[in-house]
Design a protein around this motif. Structure first.
Motif, PDB file in Angstrom:
ATOM      1  N   CYS A 185      57.277   3.010 -19.706  1.00 43.66           N
ATOM      2  CA  CYS A 185      58.507   3.401 -20.158  1.00 43.66           C
ATOM      3  C   CYS A 185      59.592   2.119 -20.045  1.00 43.66           C
ATOM      4  O   CYS A 185      59.045   0.985 -19.906  1.00 43.66           O
ATOM      5  CB  CYS A 185      59.158   4.436 -19.195  1.00 43.66           C
ATOM      6  SG  CYS A 185      59.422   4.112 -17.378  1.00 43.66           S
ATOM      7  N   LYS A 186      60.839   2.321 -20.209  1.00 41.94           N
ATOM      8  CA  LYS A 186      62.000   1.366 -20.248  1.00 41.94           C
ATOM      9  C   LYS A 186      61.926   0.668 -18.989  1.00 41.94           C
ATOM     10  O   LYS A 186      62.580  -0.433 -18.729  1.00 41.94           O
ATOM     11  CB  LYS A 186      63.075   1.675 -20.843  1.00 41.94           C
ATOM     12  CG  LYS A 186      63.834   2.896 -20.073  1.00 41.94           C
ATOM     13  CD  LYS A 186      65.155   3.220 -20.638  1.00 41.94           C
ATOM     14  CE  LYS A 186      65.621   4.603 -19.990  1.00 41.94           C
ATOM     15  NZ  LYS A 186      66.985   5.015 -20.948  1.00 41.94           N
ATOM     16  N   SER A 187      61.593   1.208 -17.862  1.00 47.02           N
ATOM     17  CA  SER A 187      61.710   0.931 -16.322  1.00 47.02           C
ATOM     18  C   SER A 187      60.471   0.346 -16.245  1.00 47.02           C
ATOM     19  O   SER A 187      60.425  -0.457 -15.095  1.00 47.02           O
ATOM     20  CB  SER A 187      61.946   2.030 -15.486  1.00 47.02           C
ATOM     21  OG  SER A 187      63.399   2.618 -15.881  1.00 47.02           O
ATOM     22  N   GLY A 188      59.503   0.229 -16.863  1.00 48.92           N
ATOM     23  CA  GLY A 188      58.183  -0.618 -16.585  1.00 48.92           C
ATOM     24  C   GLY A 188      57.284   0.070 -15.909  1.00 48.92           C
ATOM     25  O   GLY A 188      56.104  -0.356 -15.650  1.00 48.92           O
ATOM     26  N   HIS A 189      57.268   1.603 -15.737  1.00 46.77           N
ATOM     27  CA  HIS A 189      56.275   2.275 -15.186  1.00 46.77           C
ATOM     28  C   HIS A 189      54.914   2.559 -16.523  1.00 46.77           C
ATOM     29  O   HIS A 189      55.437   3.302 -17.244  1.00 46.77           O
ATOM     30  CB  HIS A 189      56.799   3.642 -14.829  1.00 46.77           C
ATOM     31  CG  HIS A 189      58.057   3.489 -13.826  1.00 46.77           C
ATOM     32  ND1 HIS A 189      59.242   3.827 -14.122  1.00 46.77           N
ATOM     33  CD2 HIS A 189      57.666   2.849 -12.147  1.00 46.77           C
ATOM     34  CE1 HIS A 189      59.860   3.371 -12.902  1.00 46.77           C
ATOM     35  NE2 HIS A 189      59.062   2.969 -12.088  1.00 46.77           N
ATOM     36  N   PHE A 190      54.123   2.245 -15.975  1.00 48.06           N
ATOM     37  CA  PHE A 190      52.976   2.261 -16.900  1.00 48.06           C
ATOM     38  C   PHE A 190      51.891   3.400 -16.821  1.00 48.06           C
ATOM     39  O   PHE A 190      51.703   3.546 -15.664  1.00 48.06           O
ATOM     40  CB  PHE A 190      52.100   1.030 -17.352  1.00 48.06           C
ATOM     41  CG  PHE A 190      51.541   0.326 -16.119  1.00 48.06           C
ATOM     42  CD1 PHE A 190      50.085   0.952 -16.060  1.00 48.06           C
ATOM     43  CD2 PHE A 190      52.080  -0.148 -15.158  1.00 48.06           C
ATOM     44  CE1 PHE A 190      49.236   0.085 -14.973  1.00 48.06           C
ATOM     45  CE2 PHE A 190      51.167  -0.705 -14.215  1.00 48.06           C
ATOM     46  CZ  PHE A 190      50.003  -0.558 -14.095  1.00 48.06           C
ATOM     47  N   ALA A 191      51.248   3.867 -17.806  1.00 45.33           N
ATOM     48  CA  ALA A 191      50.028   4.598 -17.528  1.00 45.33           C
ATOM     49  C   ALA A 191      49.136   4.627 -18.984  1.00 45.33           C
ATOM     50  O   ALA A 191      49.754   3.968 -20.068  1.00 45.33           O
ATOM     51  CB  ALA A 191      50.592   5.876 -17.451  1.00 45.33           C
ATOM     52  N   CYS A 192      47.978   4.947 -18.837  1.00 48.37           N
ATOM     53  CA  CYS A 192      46.971   4.934 -20.306  1.00 48.37           C
ATOM     54  C   CYS A 192      47.850   6.030 -21.159  1.00 48.37           C
ATOM     55  O   CYS A 192      48.519   6.927 -20.862  1.00 48.37           O
ATOM     56  CB  CYS A 192      45.869   5.232 -19.961  1.00 48.37           C
ATOM     57  SG  CYS A 192      45.407   6.991 -19.595  1.00 48.37           S
ATOM     58  N   LYS A 193      47.373   5.621 -22.461  1.00 49.05           N
ATOM     59  CA  LYS A 193      48.001   6.452 -23.569  1.00 49.05           C
ATOM     60  C   LYS A 193      47.549   7.994 -23.396  1.00 49.05           C
ATOM     61  O   LYS A 193      48.331   9.000 -23.806  1.00 49.05           O
ATOM     62  CB  LYS A 193      47.430   5.947 -24.882  1.00 49.05           C
ATOM     63  CG  LYS A 193      48.025   6.615 -26.145  1.00 49.05           C
ATOM     64  CD  LYS A 193      47.495   6.022 -27.574  1.00 49.05           C
ATOM     65  CE  LYS A 193      48.363   7.161 -28.514  1.00 49.05           C
ATOM     66  NZ  LYS A 193      47.625   6.179 -29.938  1.00 49.05           N
ATOM     67  N   GLN A 194      46.379   8.406 -22.948  1.00 48.71           N
ATOM     68  CA  GLN A 194      45.942   9.522 -23.032  1.00 48.71           C
ATOM     69  C   GLN A 194      46.674  10.395 -21.889  1.00 48.71           C
ATOM     70  O   GLN A 194      47.175  11.505 -22.009  1.00 48.71           O
ATOM     71  CB  GLN A 194      44.431   9.702 -22.715  1.00 48.71           C
ATOM     72  CG  GLN A 194      43.336   9.495 -23.732  1.00 48.71           C
ATOM     73  CD  GLN A 194      43.334   8.157 -23.914  1.00 48.71           C
ATOM     74  OE1 GLN A 194      44.025   6.975 -23.120  1.00 48.71           O
ATOM     75  NE2 GLN A 194      42.441   7.312 -24.769  1.00 48.71           N
ATOM     76  N   CYS A 195      47.035   9.983 -20.805  1.00 52.79           N
ATOM     77  CA  CYS A 195      47.706  10.593 -19.556  1.00 52.79           C
ATOM     78  C   CYS A 195      49.046  10.695 -20.205  1.00 52.79           C
ATOM     79  O   CYS A 195      49.843  11.928 -20.084  1.00 52.79           O
ATOM     80  CB  CYS A 195      47.880   9.577 -18.569  1.00 52.79           C
ATOM     81  SG  CYS A 195      45.872   9.519 -17.560  1.00 52.79           S
ATOM     82  N   TRP A 196      50.018   9.736 -21.024  1.00 49.80           N
ATOM     83  CA  TRP A 196      51.242   9.819 -21.206  1.00 49.80           C
ATOM     84  C   TRP A 196      51.296  11.259 -22.350  1.00 49.80           C
ATOM     85  O   TRP A 196      52.214  12.004 -22.162  1.00 49.80           O
ATOM     86  CB  TRP A 196      51.682   8.614 -22.390  1.00 49.80           C
ATOM     87  CG  TRP A 196      52.154   7.691 -21.372  1.00 49.80           C
ATOM     88  CD1 TRP A 196      51.670   6.441 -21.107  1.00 49.80           C
ATOM     89  CD2 TRP A 196      53.395   7.475 -20.668  1.00 49.80           C
ATOM     90  NE1 TRP A 196      52.498   5.547 -20.261  1.00 49.80           N
ATOM     91  CE2 TRP A 196      53.558   6.528 -19.870  1.00 49.80           C
ATOM     92  CE3 TRP A 196      54.463   8.537 -20.412  1.00 49.80           C
ATOM     93  CZ2 TRP A 196      54.597   6.147 -18.942  1.00 49.80           C
ATOM     94  CZ3 TRP A 196      55.504   8.491 -19.567  1.00 49.80           C
ATOM     95  CH2 TRP A 196      55.608   6.937 -19.010  1.00 49.80           C
TER      96      TRP A 196
END
Length: 523
Positions: free
Chosen positions: A38-49
């Motif tokens: 996200c714009k705040s830098g919190h990441f996850a894999c595409k499937q979880c998003w």
């Protein structure tokens, strides 16, 4: 079951503790995963998003608004950084699950199993995560099945070459018969049966021969084959090896046997000549008989031609007579029709005169008037009965039928005050390529019940003529009833007998009015 990326990473525990290279939702390493943030830098894999955005359109960590996956950015830094981490080759282990991994071509799996390093025969290479796929394809320690059909052995790739030299399922080529589909472990059996292998002569003549040529060798070439003297059937009963035949013929006097042979052949020749003479005599007799039969056949053929010619002349004459009779019948019908019409006109005039007389004699008594009307009614009924009949039977001849394309109607005929005609549709009134026939009625009185049938005449064979079953219809107005699919139009030809030689079609007609009875006289 397959090998997990966790099993082959170097220092995988420290990498997991840092949580930098695992998805914070599914807690899996980011191997072969697309990482978005996200714009705040919190990441996850595409499937979880994608799973999270289906229920709530916010970040799973900071709750910032995210309308779709397109509002996120790809975190290539983490993906590339993880790709540079060190890992073992999957073929450095001894576990059989490595073979399944090789088939699935994947390092993902839910079922984990403790793997044992193969320090002796396993792969010793250490590489980056990004190099795993290319290394898998070329690793000489990967497990491969023996390529020969039937062999179920699975070895490491570098050991297959040595195994190939000893594999009993390997196909080899026979140097004798050139067959190339023989398994190595079956080659010994094949050699014992191969038709092209050289073997010793069964009669020990010292010659080497191909197995499938043994019989030919014995019959034509083997010097140890026991032979009979060529005069055996004429008295010399000596038997010897093929190598001794010539010596026997040179040392033994066969003149007596030769004379016996010549005498026997001479008798055979005489019998043959006699047989030839008998056959020639039979052939001459057969030719004579055949000539007589040919003459009889020619006479019969000539008589048949004359008979056919006479029949054709008689048929032509009958057709001409039929045409003349038909013309006379048509003229007679026209005359009758004209008389009926004149009669109807005279009836109308007579009725008018009666009306005038009734007006002029209105001073006469009612009795005289009734008697007068009764007399007039009797006169009309007697005249009507004289010129009308409840049934009609006739024949309709259509000339040049093959030229008709549209509906064609017959001349009108009349029963009582009802006018009838036959309607014919050469190409079908309701169904194409079918001859349709109908009875059409025009009547001016009350409803009538009519019985009728039609008959299509076959001029070559009367027994093949087609007669319809009688039908009964109630005519209420100007109606038509009949047979919409009477006969296929393609069959109506001269050769089939439905047309005469001059193209005429003949239809017989029978019509009968069932309910037009004479009313009783009333006064």
């Amino acid at each position: 079951m397959s090998v997990h990326i966790n099993d082959i990473l170097l220092n995988q525990e420290s990498l997991q503790n840092k949580n930098k290279y695992t998805c914070p939702i599914c807690f899996e390493f980011i191997y072969k995963k697309s990482i978005y943030q996200c714009k705040s830098g919190h990441f996850a894999c595409k499937q979880c998003w994608e799973r999270s955005l289906e229920s709530k359109q916010i970040c799973m960590t900071c709750s910032c608004e995210i309308k779709s996956i397109n509002d996120l950015s790809r975190n290539l830094v983490i993906e590339r950084d993880f790709g540079k981490k060190k890992t073992y080759c999957i073929y450095s282990f001894t576990d059989e699950t490595i073979r399944e991994l090789q088939q699935n071509n994947s390092l993902d799996g839910e079922n984990k199993k403790t793997l044992i390093k193969d320090e002796v025969y396993g792969c010793k290479d250490v590489m980056m995560v990004d190099q795993l796929d290319s290394h898998f394809q070329n690793c000489k320690f990967k497990f491969e099945s023996c390529p020969h059909q039937g062999c179920k052995i699975i070895l490491r790739k570098h050991s297959l070459e040595e195994h190939d030299k000893q594999c009993g399922f390997k196909l080899v080529k026979c140097g004798y018969c050139e067959r190339g589909d023989i398994e190595k472990n079956q080659f010994g059996n094949h050699k014992n049966e191969c038709p092209k292998v050289l073997i010793d002569c069964p009669l020990e003549c010292s010659m080497k021969i191909e197995r499938d040529q043994t019989q030919s060798h014995l019959e034509n070439y083997c010097i140890n084959k026991i032979m009979e003297c060529k005069y055996f059937q004429y008295g010399c009963k000596v038997q010897m090896k093929r190598s001794e035949v010539q010596k026997h013929l040179e040392n033994v006097n066969h003149q007596f046997f030769m004379g016996f042979m010549i005498e026997k052949q001479f008798l055979t020749l005489e019998r043959a000549n006699k047989t030839i003479e008998e056959l020639q005599f039979k052939m001459e007799e057969s030719n004579k008989t055949q000539n007589e039969k040919n003459k009889q056949y020619e006479k019969i053929q000539e008589q048949l031609f004359k008979t056919i010619e006479k029949l054709n002349l008689a048929l032509d004459k009958a057709e001409r007579n039929q045409e003349e009779n038909q013309l006379k019948m048509e003229q007679l019908n026209i005359t009758i029709l004209e008389k009926i019409i004149l009669h109807e006109i005279s009836q109308e005039n007579l009725q008018k005169e009666c009306n005038i007389l009734q007006k002029m004699n209105n001073d006469l008594s009612s009795k005289i008037t009734k008697n007068h009307e009764t007399y007039i009614t009797k006169q009309i009924l007697s005249s009507s009965l004289k010129f009308n009949s409840p049934s009609y039977k006739n024949k309709w001849i259509l000339s040049n039928f093959s030229k008709f394309t549209n509906c064609f109607e017959s001349p009108i005929f009349q029963l009582y005050s009802n006018r009838f005609c036959i309607l014919i549709y050469p190409n079908g009134g309701m169904e194409t390529s079918k001859l349709s026939l109908y009875l059409n009625c025009e009547h001016y009185s009350e409803a009538i019940k009519v019985e009728f049938f039609l008959k299509l005449v076959n001029v070559l064979d009367k027994s093949k003529s087609i007669k319809t079953n009688p039908k009964i219809y109630k005519y209420l107005s100007s109606d038509k009833y009949g047979w919409p699919s009477f006969l296929s139009t393609e069959l109506i030809t001269v050769n089939n007998g439905w047309l005469s030689k001059d193209g005429k079609l003949i239809i017989k007609v029978y019509v009968k009015i069932l309910n037009n009875s004479i009313k009783p006289l009333e006064s």
